[in-house]
Design a protein around this motif. Structure first.
Motif, short mmCIF file in Angstrom:
data_model
loop_
_atom_site.label_atom_id
_atom_site.label_comp_id
_atom_site.label_asym_id
_atom_site.label_seq_id
_atom_site.Cartn_x
_atom_site.Cartn_y
_atom_site.Cartn_z
N MET A 49 1.32 -1.49 0.05
CA MET A 49 0.01 0.21 0.41
C MET A 49 1.21 1.52 0.12
O MET A 49 1.65 1.31 0.54
N CYS A 50 0.60 2.16 -0.97
CA CYS A 50 0.79 3.62 -0.89
C CYS A 50 0.74 4.16 0.49
O CYS A 50 0.02 3.97 1.11
N PHE A 51 1.69 4.69 1.32
CA PHE A 51 1.69 5.44 2.44
C PHE A 51 0.92 6.52 2.33
O PHE A 51 0.97 7.34 0.97
N ASP A 52 0.15 7.20 2.89
CA ASP A 52 -0.99 8.00 3.40
C ASP A 52 -1.47 8.62 4.47
O ASP A 52 -0.65 8.09 5.49
N GLU A 53 -1.91 9.87 4.17
CA GLU A 53 -2.22 9.95 6.09
C GLU A 53 -3.96 10.12 6.21
O GLU A 53 -4.25 10.51 5.04
N CYS A 54 -4.28 8.86 7.04
CA CYS A 54 -5.84 9.18 7.51
C CYS A 54 -6.35 10.31 8.41
O CYS A 54 -5.80 9.50 9.42
N PRO A 55 -6.79 11.12 8.04
CA PRO A 55 -7.31 12.18 9.60
C PRO A 55 -8.76 11.16 9.09
O PRO A 55 -9.68 10.89 8.78
N PRO A 56 -9.44 12.05 10.83
CA PRO A 56 -10.78 10.87 11.35
C PRO A 56 -11.35 11.93 10.01
O PRO A 56 -11.60 12.76 9.81
N SER A 57 -12.95 11.47 10.27
CA SER A 57 -13.79 11.56 9.84
C SER A 57 -14.74 13.19 10.31
O SER A 57 -14.86 13.99 9.44
N THR A 58 -13.94 13.71 11.50
CA THR A 58 -14.34 14.42 12.10
C THR A 58 -13.64 16.05 11.37
O THR A 58 -13.70 16.94 12.33
N ALA A 59 -12.52 15.45 11.17
CA ALA A 59 -11.41 16.43 10.68
C ALA A 59 -12.19 18.25 10.19
O ALA A 59 -12.80 17.60 8.75
N SER A 60 -11.66 18.91 9.81
CA SER A 60 -12.22 19.45 9.37
C SER A 60 -11.49 19.99 7.07
O SER A 60 -11.06 19.14 6.85
N ARG A 61 -12.24 20.71 6.81
CA ARG A 61 -12.03 20.17 5.80
C ARG A 61 -10.55 20.60 5.26
O ARG A 61 -10.11 20.40 4.23
N PHE A 126 -6.68 -0.09 -6.30
CA PHE A 126 -6.98 1.10 -5.54
C PHE A 126 -7.80 1.14 -4.52
O PHE A 126 -9.04 -0.13 -4.34
N ALA A 127 -7.71 1.96 -3.42
CA ALA A 127 -8.37 1.54 -2.00
C ALA A 127 -8.96 2.67 -1.84
O ALA A 127 -8.67 4.35 -2.24
N LEU A 128 -9.94 2.81 -1.09
CA LEU A 128 -10.93 3.48 -0.42
C LEU A 128 -10.25 3.42 1.07
O LEU A 128 -10.66 2.95 1.99
N GLY A 129 -10.03 5.46 1.59
CA GLY A 129 -9.28 4.64 3.14
C GLY A 129 -10.37 6.20 3.71
O GLY A 129 -10.82 6.88 3.02
N GLY A 130 -9.77 5.97 4.79
CA GLY A 130 -10.49 6.90 5.83
C GLY A 130 -12.06 6.96 5.98
O GLY A 130 -12.39 7.57 6.09
N LEU A 131 -12.09 5.85 5.83
CA LEU A 131 -13.95 5.05 6.42
C LEU A 131 -13.81 4.26 7.43
O LEU A 131 -12.50 3.71 7.58
N ALA A 132 -15.49 3.87 7.50
CA ALA A 132 -15.05 3.34 9.55
C ALA A 132 -14.78 3.66 10.39
O ALA A 132 -13.46 3.07 10.50
N VAL A 133 -14.19 4.25 10.30
CA VAL A 133 -13.61 6.03 11.20
C VAL A 133 -14.54 6.61 12.31
O VAL A 133 -13.91 7.59 12.44
#
Length: 203
Positions: A49-61, A126-133
């Motif tokens: 997997m590529c290294f990514d930044e995974c912010p919480p779903s509550t993070a600001s825009r 392709f993966a979808l990250g930052g979900l189920a959080v």
């Protein structure tokens, strides 16, 4: 990226990567896109997997925009590192597949931007990250409805962190091929088994 997210009280994210402290003894450690890719090659993974930044779903825009930009920047470095390692590989076995991770929180325009730019770079899946959080099921499915139609039909789609059987079935219907989740193992430790029909068996 998610493991870094889970250490959020112990880490500092920069454009170069993530400085964090060991949860075992507090030693300072660093993980960036290049060495994250190299480590996965050394582990012998079939899919890396590529290294990514995974912010919480509550993070600001603003925080989500920054995470998308970093994820795209790091994906380019991961791809270049992956191609370098493929050229150096001397054995006849197949090299690992490299998957990119689409971030963007619950913002459809940021998800589309991330997906389109990653597609243009070119990856094996392709993966979808930052979900189920922490977001609702409706919000998660809304992201899939926005993003899945954009993805190449001949490349696997991987939804990270989803393991509830009812959700798996709906997500497959929306175009997802692959999943991973700690849930089945976590509840199995306490004697709960998930059955294919959606029922739970307690032993």
């Amino acid at each position: 990226g998610y493991q870094v997210f889970s250490l959020r009280s112990l880490r500092d994210v920069t454009d170069e990567g993530v400085h964090f402290r060991s949860h075992v003894n507090g030693d300072p450690l660093f993980l960036g896109p290049e060495n994250a890719t190299e480590i996965q090659w050394k582990l012998g993974a079939d899919i890396i997997m590529c290294f990514d930044e995974c912010p919480p779903s509550t993070a600001s825009r603003g925080e989500i925009i920054s995470a998308v930009d970093r994820t795209l920047q790091w994906a380019k470095i991961c791809k270049a590192t992956h191609e370098r390692l493929k050229k150096q590989k001397k054995s006849r076995t197949s090299p690992p597949l490299l998957f990119a991770i689409i971030q963007g929180g619950l913002y459809p325009d940021l998800r589309r931007k991330c997906a389109e730019e990653l597609i243009s770079i070119g990856f094996d899946g392709f993966a979808l990250g930052g979900l189920a959080v922490g977001e609702s099921e409706e919000e998660m499915e809304g992201v899939l409805k926005d993003v899945c139609p954009l993805l190449p039909k001949d490349k696997p789609r991987y939804l990270m962190g989803v393991g509830v059987i009812a959700q798996l079935k709906r997500c497959v219907g929306l175009g997802i091929d692959m999943f991973d989740c700690v849930l089945p193992m976590r509840i199995a430790r306490h004697g709960t088994l998930l059955l294919s029909g959606g029922e739970e068996l307690k032993i």
